[in-house]
Design a protein around this motif. Sequence first.
Motif, short mmCIF file in Angstrom:
data_model
loop_
_atom_site.label_atom_id
_atom_site.label_comp_id
_atom_site.label_asym_id
_atom_site.label_seq_id
_atom_site.Cartn_x
_atom_site.Cartn_y
_atom_site.Cartn_z
N TRP A 143 38.88 42.79 44.64
CA TRP A 143 37.73 43.70 43.80
C TRP A 143 38.06 44.23 42.34
CZ3 TRP A 143 36.04 48.36 42.27
CH2 TRP A 143 35.00 48.55 42.21
N ILE A 144 39.01 44.30 42.23
CA ILE A 144 39.08 45.25 40.69
C ILE A 144 38.75 44.07 39.91
CG2 ILE A 144 40.61 46.61 39.51
CD1 ILE A 144 42.04 46.74 41.70
N VAL A 145 39.06 42.93 40.06
CA VAL A 145 39.05 41.89 39.01
C VAL A 145 37.66 41.34 38.67
CG1 VAL A 145 39.12 40.05 38.62
CG2 VAL A 145 41.38 40.71 38.92
N SER A 146 36.60 41.68 39.92
CA SER A 146 35.46 40.79 40.23
C SER A 146 34.51 41.79 39.84
CB SER A 146 34.99 40.37 41.50
OG SER A 146 35.15 41.01 42.44
N ARG A 147 35.39 43.09 39.54
CA ARG A 147 34.03 44.57 39.17
C ARG A 147 33.78 45.17 38.04
NH1 ARG A 147 30.13 45.75 44.00
NH2 ARG A 147 31.04 44.92 45.37
N THR A 148 35.30 44.16 37.80
CA THR A 148 35.98 45.62 36.52
C THR A 148 36.28 44.36 35.14
OG1 THR A 148 38.05 46.40 36.81
CG2 THR A 148 36.17 47.50 37.63
N GLY A 149 36.83 43.20 35.59
CA GLY A 149 37.69 42.63 34.28
C GLY A 149 39.47 43.12 35.07
N ILE A 150 39.81 44.43 34.65
CA ILE A 150 41.06 44.69 35.08
C ILE A 150 42.22 43.68 35.96
CG2 ILE A 150 42.36 47.33 35.14
CD1 ILE A 150 39.47 48.46 35.04
N ARG A 151 42.89 43.41 35.18
CA ARG A 151 43.85 42.77 35.33
C ARG A 151 44.99 43.79 35.55
NH1 ARG A 151 42.85 38.04 36.85
NH2 ARG A 151 41.14 37.29 35.90
N SER A 152 45.26 45.14 34.75
CA SER A 152 46.70 45.54 34.94
C SER A 152 46.35 46.80 34.26
CB SER A 152 47.99 45.16 33.95
OG SER A 152 47.67 44.18 32.92
N ARG A 153 47.29 47.90 34.16
CA ARG A 153 46.97 49.35 32.63
C ARG A 153 47.73 49.50 33.35
NH1 ARG A 153 46.56 47.56 37.62
NH2 ARG A 153 43.93 48.41 38.01
N HIS A 154 48.44 51.08 31.96
CA HIS A 154 49.88 51.12 32.05
C HIS A 154 49.70 52.96 31.82
CE1 HIS A 154 51.16 48.24 28.64
NE2 HIS A 154 50.25 47.82 29.05
N CYS B 264 39.87 55.69 40.82
CA CYS B 264 41.59 55.42 40.10
C CYS B 264 42.05 54.11 40.16
CB CYS B 264 42.47 55.84 41.83
SG CYS B 264 42.95 54.87 42.45
N VAL B 265 41.81 53.06 40.37
CA VAL B 265 41.58 51.88 39.86
C VAL B 265 41.42 51.08 38.11
CG1 VAL B 265 41.90 50.65 42.31
CG2 VAL B 265 39.45 50.44 40.81
N LEU B 266 40.45 52.57 38.05
CA LEU B 266 39.70 51.95 36.86
C LEU B 266 40.60 52.41 35.53
CD1 LEU B 266 36.28 53.31 37.36
CD2 LEU B 266 37.01 50.65 38.14
N PHE B 267 41.06 53.19 35.78
CA PHE B 267 41.63 54.21 34.81
C PHE B 267 43.16 53.74 34.13
CE2 PHE B 267 37.84 55.67 35.51
CZ PHE B 267 37.08 56.44 34.03
N GLY B 268 43.26 54.52 32.65
CA GLY B 268 44.96 53.82 32.09
C GLY B 268 45.07 54.69 31.14
N ASP B 269 46.23 54.86 30.90
CA ASP B 269 47.02 55.83 29.86
C ASP B 269 47.16 54.80 28.51
OD1 ASP B 269 46.77 57.52 31.39
OD2 ASP B 269 49.13 57.48 32.07
N GLY B 270 47.13 55.59 27.52
CA GLY B 270 47.08 54.81 26.02
C GLY B 270 46.42 55.46 24.74
N HIS C 187 44.28 46.84 29.80
CA HIS C 187 44.70 48.22 29.19
C HIS C 187 43.67 49.31 30.30
CE1 HIS C 187 45.56 47.16 25.40
NE2 HIS C 187 46.79 47.13 26.46
N GLY C 188 42.54 48.48 31.48
CA GLY C 188 42.00 49.60 31.86
C GLY C 188 41.61 50.14 31.46
N ASN C 189 40.89 51.16 31.59
CA ASN C 189 39.99 52.01 30.85
C ASN C 189 41.12 53.47 30.61
OD1 ASN C 189 37.80 53.84 30.13
ND2 ASN C 189 36.32 54.28 31.80
N THR C 190 40.90 53.62 28.97
CA THR C 190 41.61 54.23 28.78
C THR C 190 41.41 55.51 27.82
OG1 THR C 190 41.87 52.81 26.11
CG2 THR C 190 43.64 53.08 28.27
N SER C 191 39.55 55.37 28.32
CA SER C 191 38.50 56.63 27.75
C SER C 191 38.75 56.58 26.05
CB SER C 191 39.01 58.20 28.11
OG SER C 191 38.09 58.42 27.82
#
Length: 325
Positions: free
Chosen positions: A39-50, A161-167, A280-284
Amino acid sequence: MSSFSRIAGTGSALPERKISNDELAAELAARGVQTSDDWIVSRTGIRSRHFAEAGTTSVDLGEQAARRALESAGLQPADIDLIIVATSTPDMIFPSNAALIQGRLGVAGAAAFDMQAVCAGFVYALAVADQFVRSGMAHHALVIGAEVFSHILDFSDRTTCVLFGDGAGAVVLSASEQPGVLACALHADGRQAGILCTPGRVSGGAVTGHPFLRMDGQAVFKQAVHVLEDVAREALARAGRTPADVDWMVPHQANIRIMTHTAKKLGIPVDKVVVTVDQHGNTSAASIPLALDTAVRAGQIQRGDTLLFEAVGGGLTWGAALVDY
Ligand code: UT7
């Protein structure tokens, strides 16, 4: 007065803890929240985040990114006369992250303040720093995007909560007679504040209201695909350039579908889009300078390339910048 501000150096920082979609899905399943890598990859392209370790803050990450940007620019902290930090997850209500990072760098004197324009924060901060440098009010500015969005995520809400990461990411913007920042365009529509917000506030020493990020993803998506094309065209027109002049598009990294859709509408080939959202996910506010530094250090972006930055975030806020690197 100088003719231009130019990116003299870039830097970035990520917390050590990297979490794949499968790892996150397993952690969430233990709380009764169902999601999947698919779900996460197909809707957003995110594979991992920190995610930052407990105790690691946006000042910690911002300081690391700033030191790396200074090193790559060949400058010392004392050379900096302006610090702007774009963040929605500062360490304190006050003082600003910019002042705290200045203290960590062990210097004094430079103007220091934070910029609050959520995911568009870096483009806003870059545009403001560009004005300071071109007017002669600053010669070397540190422009930092630093976030720990994991601190404001509701891990019972799978839609966010699956969309965001830190950096964090940073650039040094220096006065130059050679073209650098060519044009910026900034906008906001405060009537849409409710579709992406963290509506908690501090009163009487306690957080009142909802302290976690809330997003109507579909509403933001619809706005994003509309405003990003327009604001990119506006910045290009101001600079007297066209999409064909863009060597690399470095968009806010929220969703691969938004990024490629915007590139296609502009007629920019998808292989000219810098993509780090998968890692990295979305790090705003950190996402553009983090993606920029990643692409520079990988040798993807070279001196002389023309770069298009664009972002949309809570507010709503949105903006674009065209930069000769
Ligand atoms: O950085 C600031 C700017 N932010 C953005 O640009 C974000 C913009 N929005 C988006 O990127 C997308 O709207 C999302 C990625 C947030 C959501 O993608 P979507 O394709 O719009 O999905 P949706 O919200 O329409 O949800 C589709 C389905 C729903 O189930 P039903 O109602 O069809 O049965 C959701 O409940 O997917 C479900 N869903 C999930 N399923 C598994 C929502 N989140 C998840 C999840 N795992 N994490």
